[in-house]
Enzyme design. Sequence first.
Site, PDB file in Angstrom:
ATOM      1  CG  ASP A   1      -5.917   3.303   7.631  1.00 33.55           C
ATOM      2  OD1 ASP A   1      -6.372   2.927   6.450  1.00 33.55           O
ATOM      3  OD2 ASP A   1      -5.482   4.558   8.070  1.00 33.55           O
TER       4      ASP A   1
ATOM      5  CE1 TYR B   1      -1.350   8.713   8.711  1.00 37.82           C
ATOM      6  CE2 TYR B   1      -1.946   6.684   9.389  1.00 37.82           C
ATOM      7  CZ  TYR B   1      -2.092   7.873   8.983  1.00 37.82           C
ATOM      8  OH  TYR B   1      -3.706   8.229   8.463  1.00 37.82           O
TER       9      TYR B   1
ATOM     10  CE  LYS C   1      -4.834   6.181   5.183  1.00 37.07           C
ATOM     11  NZ  LYS C   1      -4.226   5.853   6.143  1.00 37.07           N
TER      12      LYS C   1
ATOM     13  CG  HIS D   1      -2.269  10.101   2.813  1.00 37.43           C
ATOM     14  ND1 HIS D   1      -1.451   9.618   3.839  1.00 37.43           N
ATOM     15  CD2 HIS D   1      -3.434  10.349   3.851  1.00 37.43           C
ATOM     16  CE1 HIS D   1      -1.820   9.748   5.028  1.00 37.43           C
ATOM     17  NE2 HIS D   1      -3.049  10.285   5.002  1.00 37.43           N
TER      18      HIS D   1
END
Length: 274
Positions: free
Chosen positions: A46, A51, A76, A109
């Site tokens: 994930d 990120y 996401k 998200h």
Amino acid sequence: MPNPPSITLNNGVEIPQLGFGVWQISDHQAPAVVGQALRAGYRSIDTASIYGNEAGVGRAVAESGLAREEVFVATKLWNANQGYDTTLRAFDASLARLGLDHVDLYLIHWPAPARNRYQDTWRAIERLTGEGRIRAAGVSNFQPAHLQRLLDTSDLVPAVNQIELHPGLQQNEVRAFHAKHGIATEAWSPLAQGAVLADPVITAIAGRTGKSPAQVVLRWHLEIGAIAIPKSATPARIRENLDILDFQLTDEDLTAIAGLDRNLRTGPHPDSFN
């Protein structure tokens, strides 16, 4: 070590019930850390565009020696990219960074209600799903009111809602909405960033079962039917978090853990985060 059990989502796609989260793992670290997780037996990764490690995750998957269909990859869409056209472009960019031709799960998200774009975003995700570039579409951090707006205006029911979930924040109202509408519950921060691991209820169960407090909490997630995605960069802990299939919690354990719910959030509230 046996593979984690899978959950069948509302569109028939199967997702491993225990996955590997990569929040706060750098793009530089990701190939080694994710590679370690895949070697340990994780088959679900994930990530998210925010990120900054999609390229590293994609490299780990490519170098793992596993067939593409053996690894469930989720990413996401970030808040700033919400909207119909911007979602399509952001998805293309995520796919390019991952080096894949499709993702297994794509999530909005956050609802970012002040932006008021998640319905247009969902229309774009419907299109991408119809094109076969997303196997399962979902959301993250959506409250029942946000979910209801999607259900009222779309035929595509989210397959997953990824929410902060752990013994200190059990989200019973949200989980009940999920159960009613066939939406799978996925837990981010399943260990509350360690905040619940010293609780006497958890440590007592750990002592009785010969497992670590983290293993007890992750086992709780499986037993309530949630999908959990613990994150660690430590090889021993990566393996430990996966080693939860050889014991079960008793009804008394589950009742005791249910009593730990105290609205403990480690992240922002979805109604106000934009």
